[in-house]
Scaffold this motif. Structure first.
Motif, PDB file in Angstrom:
ATOM      1  N   GLY A  33      -0.887   3.176   1.391  1.00 34.56           N
ATOM      2  CA  GLY A  33      -1.833   2.171   0.936  1.00 34.56           C
ATOM      3  C   GLY A  33      -1.397   1.470  -0.334  1.00 34.56           C
ATOM      4  O   GLY A  33      -0.572   1.972  -1.098  1.00 34.56           O
ATOM      5  N   THR A  34      -1.973   0.293  -0.531  1.00 34.55           N
ATOM      6  CA  THR A  34      -1.744  -0.469  -1.750  1.00 34.55           C
ATOM      7  C   THR A  34      -3.088  -1.003  -2.234  1.00 34.55           C
ATOM      8  O   THR A  34      -3.896  -1.514  -1.438  1.00 34.55           O
ATOM      9  CB  THR A  34      -0.722  -1.613  -1.516  1.00 34.55           C
ATOM     10  N   GLN A  35      -3.343  -0.850  -3.531  1.00 35.54           N
ATOM     11  CA  GLN A  35      -4.639  -1.212  -4.101  1.00 35.54           C
ATOM     12  C   GLN A  35      -4.718  -2.713  -4.349  1.00 35.54           C
ATOM     13  O   GLN A  35      -3.814  -3.303  -4.963  1.00 35.54           O
ATOM     14  CB  GLN A  35      -4.867  -0.468  -5.418  1.00 35.54           C
ATOM     15  N   VAL A  36      -5.795  -3.298  -3.880  1.00 30.83           N
ATOM     16  CA  VAL A  36      -6.116  -4.696  -4.175  1.00 30.83           C
ATOM     17  C   VAL A  36      -7.434  -4.716  -4.933  1.00 30.83           C
ATOM     18  O   VAL A  36      -8.434  -4.170  -4.450  1.00 30.83           O
ATOM     19  CB  VAL A  36      -6.222  -5.529  -2.881  1.00 30.83           C
ATOM     20  N   THR A  37      -7.410  -5.323  -6.108  1.00 30.31           N
ATOM     21  CA  THR A  37      -8.617  -5.437  -6.919  1.00 30.31           C
ATOM     22  C   THR A  37      -8.861  -6.900  -7.237  1.00 30.31           C
ATOM     23  O   THR A  37      -7.972  -7.572  -7.771  1.00 30.31           O
ATOM     24  CB  THR A  37      -8.490  -4.631  -8.219  1.00 30.31           C
ATOM     25  N   VAL A  38     -10.041  -7.377  -6.896  1.00 29.38           N
ATOM     26  CA  VAL A  38     -10.401  -8.775  -7.121  1.00 29.38           C
ATOM     27  C   VAL A  38     -11.512  -8.811  -8.153  1.00 29.38           C
ATOM     28  O   VAL A  38     -12.604  -8.269  -7.930  1.00 29.38           O
ATOM     29  CB  VAL A  38     -10.846  -9.460  -5.822  1.00 29.38           C
ATOM     30  N   SER A  39     -11.235  -9.442  -9.275  1.00 29.07           N
ATOM     31  CA  SER A  39     -12.230  -9.526 -10.345  1.00 29.07           C
ATOM     32  C   SER A  39     -13.058 -10.800 -10.206  1.00 29.07           C
ATOM     33  O   SER A  39     -12.570 -11.830  -9.748  1.00 29.07           O
ATOM     34  CB  SER A  39     -11.542  -9.496 -11.707  1.00 29.07           C
ATOM     35  N   SER A  40     -14.302 -10.701 -10.643  1.00 29.68           N
ATOM     36  CA  SER A  40     -15.205 -11.859 -10.516  1.00 29.68           C
ATOM     37  C   SER A  40     -15.165 -12.737 -11.747  1.00 29.68           C
ATOM     38  O   SER A  40     -14.556 -12.402 -12.747  1.00 29.68           O
ATOM     39  CB  SER A  40     -16.630 -11.380 -10.272  1.00 29.68           C
ATOM     40  N   LYS A  75     -12.191 -12.485  -2.619  1.00 27.16           N
ATOM     41  CA  LYS A  75     -13.519 -12.266  -3.170  1.00 27.16           C
ATOM     42  C   LYS A  75     -13.584 -10.848  -3.741  1.00 27.16           C
ATOM     43  O   LYS A  75     -12.838  -9.957  -3.297  1.00 27.16           O
ATOM     44  CB  LYS A  75     -14.566 -12.394  -2.058  1.00 27.16           C
ATOM     45  N   PRO A  76     -14.491 -10.607  -4.678  1.00 29.82           N
ATOM     46  CA  PRO A  76     -14.622  -9.236  -5.208  1.00 29.82           C
ATOM     47  C   PRO A  76     -14.851  -8.201  -4.112  1.00 29.82           C
ATOM     48  O   PRO A  76     -14.372  -7.065  -4.237  1.00 29.82           O
ATOM     49  CB  PRO A  76     -15.826  -9.354  -6.149  1.00 29.82           C
ATOM     50  N   GLU A  77     -15.534  -8.571  -3.059  1.00 30.79           N
ATOM     51  CA  GLU A  77     -15.783  -7.617  -1.972  1.00 30.79           C
ATOM     52  C   GLU A  77     -14.538  -7.314  -1.133  1.00 30.79           C
ATOM     53  O   GLU A  77     -14.588  -6.445  -0.264  1.00 30.79           O
ATOM     54  CB  GLU A  77     -16.918  -8.104  -1.065  1.00 30.79           C
ATOM     55  N   VAL A  88       8.367   8.422  11.680  1.00 31.90           N
ATOM     56  CA  VAL A  88       7.724   7.141  11.415  1.00 31.90           C
ATOM     57  C   VAL A  88       7.326   7.066   9.954  1.00 31.90           C
ATOM     58  O   VAL A  88       6.751   7.997   9.388  1.00 31.90           O
ATOM     59  CB  VAL A  88       6.482   6.956  12.306  1.00 31.90           C
ATOM     60  N   ARG A  89       7.646   5.955   9.354  1.00 30.94           N
ATOM     61  CA  ARG A  89       7.280   5.746   7.953  1.00 30.94           C
ATOM     62  C   ARG A  89       6.831   4.308   7.781  1.00 30.94           C
ATOM     63  O   ARG A  89       7.484   3.388   8.278  1.00 30.94           O
ATOM     64  CB  ARG A  89       8.464   6.032   7.047  1.00 30.94           C
ATOM     65  N   LEU A  90       5.711   4.145   7.075  1.00 33.51           N
ATOM     66  CA  LEU A  90       5.159   2.832   6.750  1.00 33.51           C
ATOM     67  C   LEU A  90       4.992   2.760   5.246  1.00 33.51           C
ATOM     68  O   LEU A  90       4.381   3.659   4.644  1.00 33.51           O
ATOM     69  CB  LEU A  90       3.809   2.617   7.435  1.00 33.51           C
ATOM     70  N   VAL A  91       5.508   1.707   4.638  1.00 32.83           N
ATOM     71  CA  VAL A  91       5.428   1.564   3.185  1.00 32.83           C
ATOM     72  C   VAL A  91       4.853   0.191   2.854  1.00 32.83           C
ATOM     73  O   VAL A  91       5.467  -0.836   3.172  1.00 32.83           O
ATOM     74  CB  VAL A  91       6.801   1.743   2.533  1.00 32.83           C
ATOM     75  N   GLU A  92       3.695   0.207   2.206  1.00 32.37           N
ATOM     76  CA  GLU A  92       3.044  -1.032   1.794  1.00 32.37           C
ATOM     77  C   GLU A  92       3.444  -1.417   0.372  1.00 32.37           C
ATOM     78  O   GLU A  92       3.756  -0.551  -0.446  1.00 32.37           O
ATOM     79  CB  GLU A  92       1.506  -0.896   1.839  1.00 32.37           C
ATOM     80  N   SER A  93       3.371  -2.706   0.107  1.00 33.05           N
ATOM     81  CA  SER A  93       3.584  -3.211  -1.240  1.00 33.05           C
ATOM     82  C   SER A  93       2.849  -4.535  -1.381  1.00 33.05           C
ATOM     83  O   SER A  93       2.400  -5.113  -0.385  1.00 33.05           O
ATOM     84  CB  SER A  93       5.069  -3.393  -1.530  1.00 33.05           C
ATOM     85  N   GLY A  94       2.719  -4.978  -2.627  1.00 28.50           N
ATOM     86  CA  GLY A  94       2.162  -6.295  -2.880  1.00 28.50           C
ATOM     87  C   GLY A  94       0.750  -6.333  -3.421  1.00 28.50           C
ATOM     88  O   GLY A  94       0.231  -7.404  -3.729  1.00 28.50           O
ATOM     89  N   GLY A  95       0.121  -5.178  -3.534  1.00 25.65           N
ATOM     90  CA  GLY A  95      -1.225  -5.164  -4.084  1.00 25.65           C
ATOM     91  C   GLY A  95      -1.223  -5.458  -5.572  1.00 25.65           C
ATOM     92  O   GLY A  95      -0.174  -5.581  -6.202  1.00 25.65           O
ATOM     93  N   GLY A  96      -2.420  -5.583  -6.125  1.00 24.91           N
ATOM     94  CA  GLY A  96      -2.538  -5.842  -7.552  1.00 24.91           C
ATOM     95  C   GLY A  96      -3.913  -6.317  -7.915  1.00 24.91           C
ATOM     96  O   GLY A  96      -4.853  -6.229  -7.121  1.00 24.91           O
ATOM     97  N   LEU A  97      -4.014  -6.828  -9.138  1.00 21.72           N
ATOM     98  CA  LEU A  97      -5.270  -7.353  -9.678  1.00 21.72           C
ATOM     99  C   LEU A  97      -5.210  -8.868  -9.658  1.00 21.72           C
ATOM    100  O   LEU A  97      -4.236  -9.462 -10.129  1.00 21.72           O
ATOM    101  CB  LEU A  97      -5.471  -6.851 -11.101  1.00 21.72           C
ATOM    102  N   VAL A  98      -6.242  -9.486  -9.101  1.00 21.94           N
ATOM    103  CA  VAL A  98      -6.276 -10.941  -9.003  1.00 21.94           C
ATOM    104  C   VAL A  98      -7.706 -11.414  -9.238  1.00 21.94           C
ATOM    105  O   VAL A  98      -8.660 -10.679  -8.955  1.00 21.94           O
ATOM    106  CB  VAL A  98      -5.753 -11.401  -7.619  1.00 21.94           C
ATOM    107  N   GLN A  99      -7.857 -12.608  -9.744  1.00 14.62           N
ATOM    108  CA  GLN A  99      -9.191 -13.170  -9.943  1.00 14.62           C
ATOM    109  C   GLN A  99      -9.740 -13.698  -8.617  1.00 14.62           C
ATOM    110  O   GLN A  99      -8.978 -14.070  -7.713  1.00 14.62           O
ATOM    111  CB  GLN A  99      -9.146 -14.297 -10.958  1.00 14.62           C
ATOM    112  N   ALA A 100     -11.046 -13.747  -8.546  1.00 15.61           N
ATOM    113  CA  ALA A 100     -11.697 -14.315  -7.366  1.00 15.61           C
ATOM    114  C   ALA A 100     -11.168 -15.725  -7.119  1.00 15.61           C
ATOM    115  O   ALA A 100     -10.989 -16.506  -8.054  1.00 15.61           O
ATOM    116  CB  ALA A 100     -13.202 -14.327  -7.544  1.00 15.61           C
TER     117      ALA A 100
END
Length: 115
Positions: free
Chosen positions: A108-115, A86-88, A2-14
Motif C-alpha cells: 500500500g501507499t498512503q494518500v492524504t488529501v488536505s482540505s 477530495k479529503p474523502e 508474486v510481488r506488487l509494489v506501490e509508489s506515488g502516494g503523498g500529501l496533496v491539497q484538495a
C-alpha cells in the motif's frame, strides 16, 4: 513469487493530483486484470478501479470521472491517475491481483488529501 509494489502516494491539497504506480513481478502480467483498492481508517477496503488484460476499465462511482487507471505491459506496471482529489479520498491505496485462485496485495501507499 508474486510481488506488487506501490509508489506515488503523498500529501496533496484538495483539488490536486497524484499518480500512483504499481510494479508487478512473478506473474505473466499482461494476462491479468489489475485492481486498485483503498482503505480509509475505520472503513472496509473498497475497489476503486481495475483494468483488464484487454485494457477495459471500470471505476467505483465515487471516483468515476476523476481517476484513470492504465497499464504498461512492457514494464509490468499499472497506474492510477487521480485528479480533483477530495479529503474523502484519503486512504491507503493497494494494488491487487488474483493469480491462480489466490489474492495478492501490495503493502500500500498512503494518500492524504488536505482540505
Amino acid at each position: 513469487q508474486v510481488r506488487l509494489v506501490e509508489s506515488g502516494g503523498g500529501l496533496v491539497q484538495a483539488g490536486g493530483s497524484l499518480r500512483l504506480s504499481c510494479t508487478a513481478s512473478g506473474i505473466n502480467f499482461k494476462i491479468y486484470t489489475m485492481n486498485w483498492h483503498r482503505q480509509a481508517p475505520g472503513n472496509e477496503r473498497e475497489l476503486v478501479a481495475n483494468i483488464s488484460s484487454s485494457g477495459a476499465t471500470s471505476y467505483a462511482d465515487v471516483v468515476a470521472g476523476r481517476f484513470t487507471v492504465s497499464r504498461d505491459n512492457a514494464w509490468n506496471r499499472v497506474y492510477l491517475q487521480m485528479n480533483s482529489l477530495k479529503p474523502e479520498d484519503t486512504a491507503v491505496y493497494y494494488c491487487h491481483v488474483k493469480h491462480r485462485g489466490s489474492n495478492y496485495w501490495g503493502r500500500g501507499t498512503q494518500v492524504t488529501v488536505s482540505s
